[in-house]
Write a protein that holds these residues in place. Structure first.
Motif, PDB file in Angstrom:
ATOM      1  N   LEU A   8       0.926  -1.215  -0.014  1.00 21.07           N
ATOM      2  CA  LEU A   8      -0.204  -0.052  -0.076  1.00 21.07           C
ATOM      3  C   LEU A   8       0.835   1.338  -0.161  1.00 21.07           C
ATOM      4  O   LEU A   8       0.479   1.974  -0.398  1.00 21.07           O
ATOM      5  N   LEU A   9       1.965   1.092   0.613  1.00 21.56           N
ATOM      6  CA  LEU A   9       2.949   2.440   0.633  1.00 21.56           C
ATOM      7  C   LEU A   9       3.246   2.692  -0.802  1.00 21.56           C
ATOM      8  O   LEU A   9       3.159   3.742  -1.338  1.00 21.56           O
ATOM      9  N   VAL A  10       3.702   1.583  -1.440  1.00 22.81           N
ATOM     10  CA  VAL A  10       4.241   1.778  -2.855  1.00 22.81           C
ATOM     11  C   VAL A  10       2.725   2.538  -3.839  1.00 22.81           C
ATOM     12  O   VAL A  10       2.984   3.289  -4.446  1.00 22.81           O
ATOM     13  N   THR A  11       1.877   1.709  -3.523  1.00 21.03           N
ATOM     14  CA  THR A  11       0.646   2.157  -4.318  1.00 21.03           C
ATOM     15  C   THR A  11       0.395   3.730  -4.202  1.00 21.03           C
ATOM     16  O   THR A  11       0.061   4.489  -5.138  1.00 21.03           O
ATOM     17  N   TYR A  12       0.165   4.110  -2.709  1.00 26.91           N
ATOM     18  CA  TYR A  12      -0.084   5.437  -2.357  1.00 26.91           C
ATOM     19  C   TYR A  12       1.124   6.517  -2.983  1.00 26.91           C
ATOM     20  O   TYR A  12       0.596   7.658  -3.393  1.00 26.91           O
ATOM     21  N   LEU A  13       2.141   5.821  -2.846  1.00 27.75           N
ATOM     22  CA  LEU A  13       3.383   7.105  -3.215  1.00 27.75           C
ATOM     23  C   LEU A  13       2.948   7.210  -4.879  1.00 27.75           C
ATOM     24  O   LEU A  13       3.195   8.197  -5.378  1.00 27.75           O
ATOM     25  N   THR A  14       2.865   6.071  -5.476  1.00 30.30           N
ATOM     26  CA  THR A  14       2.794   6.111  -6.780  1.00 30.30           C
ATOM     27  C   THR A  14       1.530   7.182  -7.334  1.00 30.30           C
ATOM     28  O   THR A  14       1.733   8.127  -8.094  1.00 30.30           O
ATOM     29  N   LEU A  15       0.340   6.978  -6.560  1.00 27.47           N
ATOM     30  CA  LEU A  15      -0.643   7.845  -6.889  1.00 27.47           C
ATOM     31  C   LEU A  15      -0.504   9.342  -6.375  1.00 27.47           C
ATOM     32  O   LEU A  15      -0.852  10.095  -7.537  1.00 27.47           O
ATOM     33  N   THR A  16       0.223   9.421  -5.476  1.00 31.95           N
ATOM     34  CA  THR A  16       0.742  10.867  -5.432  1.00 31.95           C
ATOM     35  C   THR A  16       1.677  11.532  -6.570  1.00 31.95           C
ATOM     36  O   THR A  16       1.249  12.559  -6.750  1.00 31.95           O
ATOM     37  N   MET A  17       2.432  10.696  -6.785  1.00 27.19           N
ATOM     38  CA  MET A  17       3.471  11.175  -7.880  1.00 27.19           C
ATOM     39  C   MET A  17       2.544  11.464  -9.049  1.00 27.19           C
ATOM     40  O   MET A  17       2.709  12.461  -9.672  1.00 27.19           O
TER      41      MET A  17
END
Lengths: 234, 532
Positions: A99-108
């Motif tokens: 989920l960390l990777v998911t949300y970081l990607t979404l943010t970017m």
């Protein structure tokens, strides 16, 4: 993060006693840095206030020519990215790598959407000769342009509209530069997160990048009304 | 007993260029800064030398007016941005703050090294501007001259100052976090040496003020390249806005230069009277008060720039108010001397020099804060003399005093006391002979920044130039014997003075990690009783 440590490899630097101390130091450092950023933008805000009060009609005229729909859309995008960033920080704290990777990607991605829309706005300004400089043109069909640089009621001096656009480009440009840096930082975080460098004990880089990202959002929350909204009804 | 050096310490743990250029040890970074700023000090000093040579005669015979403009500009830029601002914090602060608070290093060691690189990168741009023809705007870069009319290297100099500013910001940030987070067990805020308090206050100014000069220089550069009109009245802009933005940083910058120097003097006075500083709390809070008030007085540079008279009155009042915390410090140092066992070693001589010269510089500052008198004195040599008393008489005196005081810790060797006392005396005499006549010249109406002057001013100008040559000897002498002492000086013990403070509890020179064991502090600052 250069030295190895028995308990948490790569995480604890040699000059700190504990990860807690290290995290608090990193967080405080980022807060102090953000204060310097406030002062840095502050010079531009002061300039804005001065010339807004000096040339109110020109600023309104310039503001009218900005695309409020794109501005509003971008505001929503950035607020959304703040939410996803907050979630990324949360999932780094609970130690969920996926989920960390998911949300970081979404943010970017949201950050890149913002920059793309900003690019469209800038292109439009270039095409309409609203980018200040030698090519700048200002034609206000409703009102005759003032000739003497003395803005009376209803008269708009093109040179002072140019000033508005200088300030517009300086402020949004500096903001966009911060967005680009932020997106780059998040890209690094994504790589590190995929490699499993962050754990529930060690996630300080995610936290402080989050602080930075929220700060950049907040700057936009001020820029949007100042540049797009104030005096719109006139 | 002859003191012995520790077998390994931060200087001999590794050798070679790489071990210095990639170091993250705050002590080595402090020494890297020492090398850089010493170099820039002598560059700035070389410009001053030509200035004083030119002013030895009333005619403009050595250099032309244009060259002279460049000389005083580059003297100011070099000395202020590349020597005075980093002098005490980046060299002594870097070296000492972690030692004084009982830490292994600053909070962000790599950022600390980065700031040294940024500093030199900025200096490189400025040096480029210097060697490719110079810049002639004065160190103040007033618009519209700097944006529109000057055809010298304003841009390269501006870029240099912009970049260097970030090194100052990063140093300030690092110190703030270090002082908050890295203190040893038991080292609470009111056990900190006053040197640390002074640097905390300085860091606040660096962090809050420097970004403003950064954005100002950025606007100036844009204005110069593409005529954005923000400072150009022809395009509806306001040149006085530049002055406001510039002095919003540059007045507090004076406190960046003098506050750390005050911190040094507090340490020296305590160590050489063997007493706790009288009114420790007051001196500590005076540092913070100076930092805060320092941000509210910039308008006293604009009394003749068309600022409203009411704004002028407020700025005048606030400028007087800054004198209060400054005077608190002077009175408290003086009170500390009372019934102390004062020893007159070199660092203390510099401390005495600081107290006297800073007092003169500060009091003449009040003349300039008075709106009526300022109109007579604006842009005269009175102003030049005033700020040199603060910056040279104050900051450099304290910097040299501090360098001597901590030299045994830095190098592990003692400097030669006899030569050092002579050097301190030469600096004091040379300084006063150089700058006191300038008060008189200014009061009589000699304007600053001219390469020629009426003949009746010659006697005082010759005195000033003669003083400058004595001062130059006074500055070269310590460099010579300090370098000499690194090899031939007597080995220093870990606490040669002896003084309080954690930095004296570790070996001289200290190990890379500063302490064999992190100390636990159970005593107050400057607790001499029971030390022996």
């Amino acid at each position: 993060m250069a030295e190895n440590h028995a308990m948490t490899p790569h995480a604890l630097a040699h000059h700190f006693d504990s990860l807690d101390q290290q995290r608090e130091a990193g967080t405080l450092g980022m807060w102090v840095f953000l204060i310097t950023e406030i002062m840095f933008f502050g010079g531009l805000f002061l300039t804005y206030i001065l010339y807004r009060s000096k040339f109110p009609h020109e600023f309104v005229a310039g503001s009218h020519a900005l695309d409020i729909r794109l501005g509003a859309f971008n505001t929503a995008v950035l607020i959304g990215s703040s939410l996803t960033m907050a979630l990324a920080v949360y999932y780094s704290q609970v130690g969920s790598r996926r989920l960390l990777v998911t949300y970081l990607t979404l943010t970017m991605l949201l950050g890149l959407v913002f920059l793309g829309v900003k690019g469209i706005e800038y292109t439009e300004k270039f095409e309409h000769h609203h980018f200040p400089g030698a090519d700048f043109q200002w034609e206000d069909p409703a009102q005759a342009p003032a000739l003497d640089g003395n803005p009376g009621a209803g008269k708009v001096d093109g040179r002072h509209v140019e000033m508005f656009y200088w300030i517009y480009f300086a402020m949004t440009g500096l903001h966009a530069l911060h967005m680009i840096i932020g997106a780059g930082l998040i890209a690094v975080l994504i790589v590190l997160a995929v490699r499993g460098r962050f754990t529930a004990e060690y996630h300080m880089p995610v936290e402080i990048t989050g602080l930075y990202w929220h700060f950049v959002d907040i700057v936009w929350i001020f820029l949007f009304p100042l540049l797009y909204l104030i005096g719109r009804h006139e | 007993m002859i003191p012995k050096q520790p077998r390994t310490h931060y200087l001999n743990i590794s050798y070679g260029f790489k071990s210095w250029l990639f170091t993250t040890d705050h002590k080595r970074i402090g020494l890297l800064y020492l090398v850089s700023i010493t170099l820039f000090f002598f560059v700035g000093g070389a410009f001053a030398t030509i200035i004083r040579l030119e002013l030895a005669t009333p005619q403009g015979d050595l250099v032309q007016a244009e060259t002279y403009n460049k000389l005083f500009t580059m003297h100011g830029v070099m000395m202020i941005f590349f020597f005075l601002i980093p002098a005490v914090p980046a060299v002594l602060g870097n070296f000492l703050i972690p030692l004084m608070i009982g830490a292994k290093d600053v909070a962000f060691p790599r950022l600390n090294l980065l700031s040294w690189y940024i500093f030199n990168l900025g200096a490189l741009f400025t040096i480029y501007a210097v060697v490719s023809g110079g810049v002639d705007t004065g160190w103040t870069f007033y618009t519209p001259y700097s944006t529109t009319y000057s055809n010298t290297h304003v841009l390269a100099t501006g870029v240099g100052i912009f970049i260097t500013g970030f090194s100052s910001i990063l140093t300030g940030l690092n110190f703030i976090v270090t002082i908050h987070m890295m203190r040893a067990p038991g080292m609470n805020w009111f056990r900190l040496p006053l040197f640390v308090w002074a640097h905390y206050a300085t860091s606040l100014i660096q962090v809050l003020g420097t970004p403003v000069i950064a954005i100002t220089v950025l606007l100036l550069a844009f204005e110069r390249v593409v005529r954005i009109g923000i400072f150009d009245p022809a395009l509806g802009g306001d040149p006085v806005l530049f002055q406001h933005l510039f002095w919003f940083y540059s007045h507090p910058a004076v406190y960046i230069m003098v506050l750390p120097a005050m911190g040094v003097v507090s340490e020296l006075v305590a160590a050489f009277t063997r007493k706790s500083i009288f009114g420790y709390d007051l001196v500590a809070f005076a540092s913070i008060a100076i930092a805060v008030f320092g941000f509210l007085v910039w308008g006293h540079h604009l009394f003749v720039s068309g600022q409203s008279v009411y704004a002028g009155m407020i700025f005048s009042f606030l400028s007087y108010a800054v004198a209060i915390p400054s005077a608190v410090k002077v009175f408290n140092w003086t009170a500390t001397l009372y019934k102390g066992s004062v020893s007159y070693q070199t660092p203390m001589l510099y401390a005495f020099g600081f107290i006297g010269l800073f007092t003169i510089g500060g009091l003449t500052g009040l003349f300039l804060a008075a709106m009526g008198l300022d109109i007579h004195l604006t842009d005269t040599y009175f102003v030049v003399a005033h700020f040199h008393y603060i910056m040279v008489g104050g900051t450099i005196m304290a910097y040299l005093g501090g360098l001597h005081y901590w030299w045994p810790k830095i190098s592990g060797r003692m400097y030669p006391e006899g030569w050092a006392k002579l050097g301190a005396l030469i600096v004091f005499v040379g300084f006063n002979l150089t700058f006191f006549p300038q008060f008189l010249l200014g009061y009589m109406g000699m304007p600053r920044r001219y390469h020629a002057y009426p003949e009746e001013f010659q006697v005082l100008n010759v005195m000033s130039s003669a003083g400058a040559s004595i001062l130059a000897v006074g500055y070269i002498l310590p460099m010579v014997y300090l370098i000499w002492s690194m090899r031939y000086g007597p080995i220093a013990s870990s606490n040669p003075w002896p003084a309080t403070g954690l930095e004296w509890q570790t070996s001289s020179p200290p190990p890379t990690e500063n302490f064999e064991e992190i100390p636990v502090v159970t005593w107050e600052a400057y607790e001499f009783a029971g030390q022996e």
